[in-house]
Design a protein around this motif. Structure first.
Motif, mmCIF file in Angstrom:
data_model
loop_
_atom_site.group_PDB
_atom_site.id
_atom_site.type_symbol
_atom_site.label_atom_id
_atom_site.label_comp_id
_atom_site.label_asym_id
_atom_site.label_seq_id
_atom_site.Cartn_x
_atom_site.Cartn_y
_atom_site.Cartn_z
ATOM 1 N N PHE A 1 11.011 9.905 -1.200
ATOM 2 C CA PHE A 1 10.678 10.374 -0.610
ATOM 3 C C PHE A 1 9.880 8.942 -0.455
ATOM 4 C CE2 PHE A 1 8.937 13.297 -2.401
ATOM 5 C CZ PHE A 1 8.046 13.551 -2.644
ATOM 6 N N LEU A 2 8.551 8.460 0.530
ATOM 7 C CA LEU A 2 7.081 8.171 0.096
ATOM 8 C C LEU A 2 6.101 8.883 0.303
ATOM 9 C CD1 LEU A 2 6.573 5.287 -0.119
ATOM 10 C CD2 LEU A 2 5.927 5.659 2.502
ATOM 11 N N GLY A 3 5.975 9.569 -1.232
ATOM 12 C CA GLY A 3 5.089 10.285 -1.569
ATOM 13 C C GLY A 3 3.591 9.639 -1.601
ATOM 14 N N LYS A 4 2.512 10.113 -2.011
ATOM 15 C CA LYS A 4 1.205 9.586 -1.977
ATOM 16 C C LYS A 4 0.728 9.158 -3.077
ATOM 17 C CE LYS A 4 -1.168 13.951 -0.020
ATOM 18 N NZ LYS A 4 -2.562 14.629 -0.641
ATOM 19 N N HIS B 1 10.186 17.266 10.449
ATOM 20 C CA HIS B 1 10.074 17.985 9.402
ATOM 21 C C HIS B 1 11.492 18.437 8.457
ATOM 22 C CE1 HIS B 1 6.375 16.973 9.963
ATOM 23 N NE2 HIS B 1 5.219 17.234 8.377
ATOM 24 N N GLU C 1 9.854 11.214 8.570
ATOM 25 C CA GLU C 1 10.071 9.665 8.706
ATOM 26 C C GLU C 1 9.829 8.649 7.575
ATOM 27 O OE1 GLU C 1 5.291 10.160 9.869
ATOM 28 O OE2 GLU C 1 6.674 9.176 11.929
ATOM 29 N N GLN C 2 9.492 9.767 6.592
ATOM 30 C CA GLN C 2 8.838 9.684 4.908
ATOM 31 C C GLN C 2 10.047 9.941 3.787
ATOM 32 O OE1 GLN C 2 5.624 11.510 3.726
ATOM 33 N NE2 GLN C 2 4.084 11.449 5.806
#
Length: 298
Positions: A240-243, A264, A281-282
């Motif tokens: 996933f696309l994290g911080k 989610h 979406e992430q």
């Protein structure tokens, strides 16, 4: 159909409900911690249910401060699935009542769904029908009535009760709040009947804006392979696309839900620990880890 409820309040069964939860957002993995329900017939209490339940996750700090319930209080308590048949019996054929009914209605609908999805424990026709919300009863909301038809400076349960001369007792404990809500409705109905000729359940449901119903079980649109993994509650690797950019995490899929219009995946690495909700979406990819062969091939 509201025509079915075109009768005075004292001529239909009413079940006043209150719930406490681990937090405010079921769409992000929050769960029920306490439920109380009292069934009234002709304004006489004829059945009472009151249970603390194990939410299968920790209680949020803010929620614990509000309700006074801690993780130690819910440890070892029954699952919602264990008390669901008793609850459905009390609710049968009644109009349901709550202060902020949409929250209680949708939290209970999710809990009935998870009773089947996570545990396979509630084998009742009511909740086995696809896309059928449980409970299916209409809800009457004392908060909506307060907002639309009264002029309280605040519309919290305790403040409305205070303004109507009703003793509050220990707020934010489910059974206490049920009795307070019931008395609020009784006094509201008396005043609205005299001043606005609102004397029937149908009239009150219309006056609050519309009848409130539980939402159907979560039905998030997912790719077929991922939907199957969710159905299996599979252990997966999520990319996933994290911080910090692209990250990976091993976890177990519980279910998919929506929060404020965003889908989610609700996941949990270890049963009982804090769930991890990841916005769909992430998500960049979901895969099933390949088991180790247990041999040294070097």
């Amino acid at each position: 159909m509201l025509d079915n409820w075109d009768k005075p309040l004292n001529e239909v069964p009413l079940v006043v409900v209150d719930t406490e939860a681990t937090g405010l957002y079921p769409g992000l993995g929050h769960r029920l911690t306490e439920i109380a329900a009292v069934r009234y017939e002709n304004w006489r209490p004829v059945a009472t249910l009151s249970h603390i339940v194990y939410p299968e996750r920790p209680i949020g700090e803010q929620a614990s401060q509000v309700s006074g319930l801690t993780d130690a209080d819910v440890a070892g308590k029954p699952l919602f699935a264990d008390i669901a048949p008793e609850l459905l019996t009390i609710l049968e054929g009644a109009v349901l009542v709550a202060h902020h009914a949409p929250f209680d209605a949708n939290l209970l609908s999710l809990e009935f769904f998870l009773s089947k999805h996570l545990h396979g424990r509630v084998d009742l026709p009511l909740i086995l029908q696809p896309r059928h919300p449980a409970p299916a009863n209409p809800w009457l909301c004392t908060l909506q009535l307060a907002r639309r038809l009264f002029s309280f400076d605040k519309n919290t349960l305790s403040h409305v009760a205070l303004k109507m001369g009703i003793a509050v007792g220990r707020a934010h404990r489910a059974l206490n709040d049920v009795y307070v809500t019931a008395e609020i409705l009784k006094r509201m109905a008396r005043e609205l009947g005299t001043q606005q000729n609102l004397r029937t359940v149908a009239g009150l449901l219309h006056a609050q804006g519309a009848a409130i119903y539980s939402q159907p079980p979560p039905d998030v649109s997912l790719p077929a392979e991922l939907a199957e993994l969710v159905a299996q509650k599979a252990a997966v690797q999520v990319r996933f696309l994290g911080k910090k950019g692209v990250e990976e995490r091993q976890t177990r899929l519980l279910y998919a839900h929506e929060h404020r219009g965003v889908a989610h995946l609700i996941t949990q690495e270890i049963p009982g620990e804090e769930p991890w909700p990841v916005p769909w979406e992430q998500v960049l990819g979901v895969s099933v880890p390949i088991p180790s062969s247990g041999t040294d091939d070097t």
